[in-house]
Design a protein around this motif. Structure first.
Motif, PDB file in Angstrom:
ATOM      1  N   VAL A 178       0.837  -1.200   0.000  1.00  0.00           N
ATOM      2  CA  VAL A 178       0.000   0.000   0.000  1.00  0.00           C
ATOM      3  C   VAL A 178       0.876   1.255   0.000  1.00  0.00           C
ATOM      4  CG1 VAL A 178      -1.777   1.289   1.236  1.00  0.00           C
ATOM      5  CG2 VAL A 178      -1.841  -1.211   1.208  1.00  0.00           C
ATOM      6  N   THR A 179       0.524   2.224  -0.846  1.00  0.00           N
ATOM      7  CA  THR A 179       1.309   3.448  -0.977  1.00  0.00           C
ATOM      8  C   THR A 179       0.641   4.619  -0.258  1.00  0.00           C
ATOM      9  OG1 THR A 179       0.211   4.222  -2.987  1.00  0.00           O
ATOM     10  CG2 THR A 179       2.047   2.661  -3.267  1.00  0.00           C
ATOM     11  N   MET A 180       1.404   5.672  -0.057  1.00  0.00           N
ATOM     12  CA  MET A 180       0.867   6.874   0.569  1.00  0.00           C
ATOM     13  C   MET A 180      -0.194   7.513  -0.310  1.00  0.00           C
ATOM     14  SD  MET A 180       1.126   8.421   3.431  1.00  0.00           S
ATOM     15  CE  MET A 180      -0.082   9.673   3.912  1.00  0.00           C
ATOM     16  N   ASP A 181       0.025   7.528  -1.619  1.00  0.00           N
ATOM     17  CA  ASP A 181      -0.975   8.099  -2.527  1.00  0.00           C
ATOM     18  C   ASP A 181      -2.299   7.345  -2.431  1.00  0.00           C
ATOM     19  OD1 ASP A 181       0.725  10.063  -3.452  1.00  0.00           O
ATOM     20  OD2 ASP A 181       1.298   8.977  -5.274  1.00  0.00           O
ATOM     21  N   GLN A 182      -2.232   6.026  -2.287  1.00  0.00           N
ATOM     22  CA  GLN A 182      -3.453   5.232  -2.137  1.00  0.00           C
ATOM     23  C   GLN A 182      -4.148   5.552  -0.826  1.00  0.00           C
ATOM     24  OE1 GLN A 182      -1.737   1.338  -2.642  1.00  0.00           O
ATOM     25  NE2 GLN A 182      -2.034   1.333  -4.860  1.00  0.00           N
ATOM     26  N   MET A 183      -3.380   5.721   0.238  1.00  0.00           N
ATOM     27  CA  MET A 183      -3.978   6.076   1.522  1.00  0.00           C
ATOM     28  C   MET A 183      -4.695   7.417   1.437  1.00  0.00           C
ATOM     29  SD  MET A 183      -3.384   3.497   3.468  1.00  0.00           S
ATOM     30  CE  MET A 183      -4.202   4.257   4.848  1.00  0.00           C
ATOM     31  N   ILE A 184      -4.085   8.384   0.782  1.00  0.00           N
ATOM     32  CA  ILE A 184      -4.710   9.698   0.644  1.00  0.00           C
ATOM     33  C   ILE A 184      -5.988   9.593  -0.176  1.00  0.00           C
ATOM     34  CG2 ILE A 184      -4.440  11.988  -0.392  1.00  0.00           C
ATOM     35  CD1 ILE A 184      -2.897  11.687   2.210  1.00  0.00           C
ATOM     36  N   TYR A 185      -5.957   8.824  -1.247  1.00  0.00           N
ATOM     37  CA  TYR A 185      -7.135   8.631  -2.107  1.00  0.00           C
ATOM     38  C   TYR A 185      -8.316   8.093  -1.304  1.00  0.00           C
ATOM     39  CZ  TYR A 185     -10.055   6.469  -5.741  1.00  0.00           C
ATOM     40  OH  TYR A 185     -11.111   6.070  -6.531  1.00  0.00           O
ATOM     41  N   HIS A 186      -8.080   7.057  -0.520  1.00  0.00           N
ATOM     42  CA  HIS A 186      -9.164   6.455   0.258  1.00  0.00           C
ATOM     43  C   HIS A 186      -9.551   7.335   1.449  1.00  0.00           C
ATOM     44  CE1 HIS A 186      -9.569   2.505  -1.715  1.00  0.00           C
ATOM     45  NE2 HIS A 186      -8.303   2.693  -2.036  1.00  0.00           N
ATOM     46  N   ALA A 187      -8.566   7.955   2.086  1.00  0.00           N
ATOM     47  CA  ALA A 187      -8.855   8.810   3.236  1.00  0.00           C
ATOM     48  C   ALA A 187      -9.707  10.004   2.850  1.00  0.00           C
ATOM     49  CB  ALA A 187      -7.549   9.284   3.874  1.00  0.00           C
ATOM     50  N   GLU A 188      -9.482  10.532   1.671  1.00  0.00           N
ATOM     51  CA  GLU A 188     -10.268  11.696   1.221  1.00  0.00           C
ATOM     52  C   GLU A 188     -11.740  11.323   1.104  1.00  0.00           C
ATOM     53  OE1 GLU A 188     -12.249  14.548  -1.204  1.00  0.00           O
ATOM     54  OE2 GLU A 188     -11.811  12.512  -1.890  1.00  0.00           O
ATOM     55  N   MET A 189     -12.027  10.121   0.614  1.00  0.00           N
ATOM     56  CA  MET A 189     -13.418   9.667   0.504  1.00  0.00           C
ATOM     57  C   MET A 189     -14.045   9.481   1.883  1.00  0.00           C
ATOM     58  SD  MET A 189     -13.457   6.915  -2.627  1.00  0.00           S
ATOM     59  CE  MET A 189     -11.911   6.074  -2.273  1.00  0.00           C
ATOM     60  N   VAL A 190     -13.309   8.839   2.770  1.00  0.00           N
ATOM     61  CA  VAL A 190     -13.836   8.577   4.109  1.00  0.00           C
ATOM     62  C   VAL A 190     -14.040   9.882   4.875  1.00  0.00           C
ATOM     63  CG1 VAL A 190     -13.348   7.480   6.333  1.00  0.00           C
ATOM     64  CG2 VAL A 190     -12.850   6.262   4.200  1.00  0.00           C
ATOM     65  N   GLY A 191     -13.080  10.793   4.755  1.00  0.00           N
ATOM     66  CA  GLY A 191     -13.203  12.073   5.439  1.00  0.00           C
ATOM     67  C   GLY A 191     -14.436  12.853   5.018  1.00  0.00           C
ATOM     68  N   ARG A 192     -14.758  12.816   3.741  1.00  0.00           N
ATOM     69  CA  ARG A 192     -15.941  13.537   3.245  1.00  0.00           C
ATOM     70  C   ARG A 192     -17.238  12.902   3.713  1.00  0.00           C
ATOM     71  NH1 ARG A 192     -16.816  13.080  -1.885  1.00  0.00           N
ATOM     72  NH2 ARG A 192     -14.936  11.943  -2.508  1.00  0.00           N
ATOM     73  N   ALA A 193     -17.198  11.622   4.077  1.00  0.00           N
ATOM     74  CA  ALA A 193     -18.423  10.895   4.418  1.00  0.00           C
ATOM     75  C   ALA A 193     -18.864  11.101   5.859  1.00  0.00           C
ATOM     76  CB  ALA A 193     -18.220   9.405   4.162  1.00  0.00           C
ATOM     77  N   THR A 194     -17.971  11.584   6.712  1.00  0.00           N
ATOM     78  CA  THR A 194     -18.264  11.555   8.142  1.00  0.00           C
ATOM     79  C   THR A 194     -18.651  12.922   8.689  1.00  0.00           C
ATOM     80  OG1 THR A 194     -15.949  11.923   8.739  1.00  0.00           O
ATOM     81  CG2 THR A 194     -16.673   9.643   8.492  1.00  0.00           C
ATOM     82  N   ASP A 195     -19.623  12.900   9.594  1.00  0.00           N
ATOM     83  CA  ASP A 195     -20.024  14.106  10.321  1.00  0.00           C
ATOM     84  C   ASP A 195     -19.617  14.037  11.794  1.00  0.00           C
ATOM     85  OD1 ASP A 195     -21.359  15.386   8.153  1.00  0.00           O
ATOM     86  OD2 ASP A 195     -23.089  14.077   8.462  1.00  0.00           O
ATOM     87  N   ARG A 196     -19.628  12.823  12.339  1.00  0.00           N
ATOM     88  CA  ARG A 196     -19.379  12.658  13.777  1.00  0.00           C
ATOM     89  C   ARG A 196     -18.068  11.950  14.094  1.00  0.00           C
ATOM     90  NH1 ARG A 196     -19.851   8.456  17.281  1.00  0.00           N
ATOM     91  NH2 ARG A 196     -20.067   9.018  19.500  1.00  0.00           N
ATOM     92  N   ALA A 197     -17.787  10.861  13.405  1.00  0.00           N
ATOM     93  CA  ALA A 197     -16.637  10.023  13.765  1.00  0.00           C
ATOM     94  C   ALA A 197     -15.310  10.749  13.570  1.00  0.00           C
ATOM     95  CB  ALA A 197     -16.641   8.739  12.939  1.00  0.00           C
ATOM     96  N   MET A 198     -14.376  10.455  14.454  1.00  0.00           N
ATOM     97  CA  MET A 198     -12.991  10.855  14.222  1.00  0.00           C
ATOM     98  C   MET A 198     -12.409   9.892  13.199  1.00  0.00           C
ATOM     99  SD  MET A 198      -9.894  11.088  16.994  1.00  0.00           S
ATOM    100  CE  MET A 198      -8.349  11.879  16.569  1.00  0.00           C
ATOM    101  N   VAL A 199     -11.620  10.405  12.255  1.00  0.00           N
ATOM    102  CA  VAL A 199     -11.041   9.552  11.219  1.00  0.00           C
ATOM    103  C   VAL A 199      -9.522   9.536  11.370  1.00  0.00           C
ATOM    104  CG1 VAL A 199     -10.895   9.022   8.768  1.00  0.00           C
ATOM    105  CG2 VAL A 199     -12.938  10.158   9.673  1.00  0.00           C
ATOM    106  N   VAL A 200      -8.988   8.328  11.532  1.00  0.00           N
ATOM    107  CA  VAL A 200      -7.553   8.108  11.702  1.00  0.00           C
ATOM    108  C   VAL A 200      -7.027   7.373  10.472  1.00  0.00           C
ATOM    109  CG1 VAL A 200      -5.773   7.022  13.139  1.00  0.00           C
ATOM    110  CG2 VAL A 200      -7.845   7.973  14.206  1.00  0.00           C
ATOM    111  N   VAL A 201      -5.872   7.780   9.990  1.00  0.00           N
ATOM    112  CA  VAL A 201      -5.304   7.222   8.757  1.00  0.00           C
ATOM    113  C   VAL A 201      -3.962   6.556   9.062  1.00  0.00           C
ATOM    114  CG1 VAL A 201      -4.539   7.746   6.401  1.00  0.00           C
ATOM    115  CG2 VAL A 201      -6.435   9.045   7.421  1.00  0.00           C
TER     116      VAL A 201
END
Length: 269
Positions: A67-90
């Motif tokens: 897994v690469t850093m670019d892939q982590m950013i790609y997926h994290a950006e989607m998850v970050g946009r989806a959440t209103d309450r949860a803390m998101v850790v990458v």
């Protein structure tokens, strides 16, 4: 925003510390895309982990190492946009957390600037104290990860239960003293996890670590029955979504082959 339109307070490092202090169990699950993260957030999960476990459960690799850093950013950006309450850790993927403290800081900065996520997770304990301290000083919240470390699989010779209580307690204490806001404990005997939790004041999140911790984390694909092949002893299927998906796909194929889909009501005239 809640279903009735009210503003939902965001879970933060302070929230988690208060939960630990009040013996309020913390819930944490993995998320890799917008739809799943949205569902988990609305279900009330406290923390979502964009884990490098995606290498195995999403990408089909044997380890987390590709897994690469670019892939982590790609997926994290989607998850970050989806959440209103949860803390998101990458997760910081291999080798972003191993070679050069400046590189780790740069990776953490990318997470905070390029996604809507809130913290990073870094594998390691005492040997990572300087790195954790530098990242926290730079304004990057860090969750430490002790016990079984998947990125260390080739050094450890496989995925094995970690039993060295003294070393693991020292790792957790060093991470806490360096500024980590929480410690994830993976694949250790319950007694060891209890000793770690007693030794630190920050929240401890267990995976295969028994119940004497501040909270639990599992891979979402495992609890939904979406994982193929081996599933760990410490997980539990809370649903069989994989079987339902397979059956739905088989029914679709049968209906198309037989001419039953689409019907007149499902077509335009």
């Amino acid at each position: 925003m809640s279903s009735n339109g009210s503003v939902v307070p965001r879970v933060t490092t302070r929230t988690l510390q208060k939960m630990r202090d009040n013996d309020d169990p913390i819930t944490m699950l993995t998320a890799y895309d917008y739809p799943m993260a949205r569902l988990l957030d609305q279900a009330g999960v406290d923390v979502l982990l964009v884990g490098d476990s995606m290498g195995m459960v999403v990408q089909g690799h044997d380890t987390t190492l590709p897994v690469t850093m670019d892939q982590m950013i790609y997926h994290a950006e989607m998850v970050g946009r989806a959440t209103d309450r949860a803390m998101v850790v990458v997760d910081l993927p291999f080798p972003e957390g191993q070679i050069g403290i400046e590189r780790s800081i740069e990776a953490g900065v990318r997470v905070l600037k390029d996604t809507r996520c809130h913290a990073v997770k870094l594998e390691g304990g005492a040997e990572q104290a300087d790195r954790i301290a530098a990242m926290v000083t730079a304004g990057i919240p860090v969750m430490a990860h002790v016990g079984l470390r998947p990125q260390n699989i080739h050094v450890d010779g496989g995925y094995r239960l970690q039993r060295d209580t003294d070393r693991l307690v020292a790792d957790a204490r060093a991470a806490e003293q360096a500024g980590a806001f929480a410690v994830l404990i993976e694949c250790v005997p319950s007694s060891v996890a209890a000793a770690i939790t007693d030794a630190v004041k920050v929240p401890t999140i267990g995976i295969g670590a028994g119940s004497a911790v501040s909270g639990q984390v599992l891979v979402t694909h495992d609890i939904l029955g979406l994982t193929t092949g081996y599933t760990p002893k410490f997980t539990r299927n809370f649903a069989e979504i994989g079987k339902a998906i397979g059956q739905a796909a088989a029914d679709y194929v049968a209906q198309v082959k037989s001419g039953g889909f689409p019907s007149k009501s499902e077509s335009f005239s």
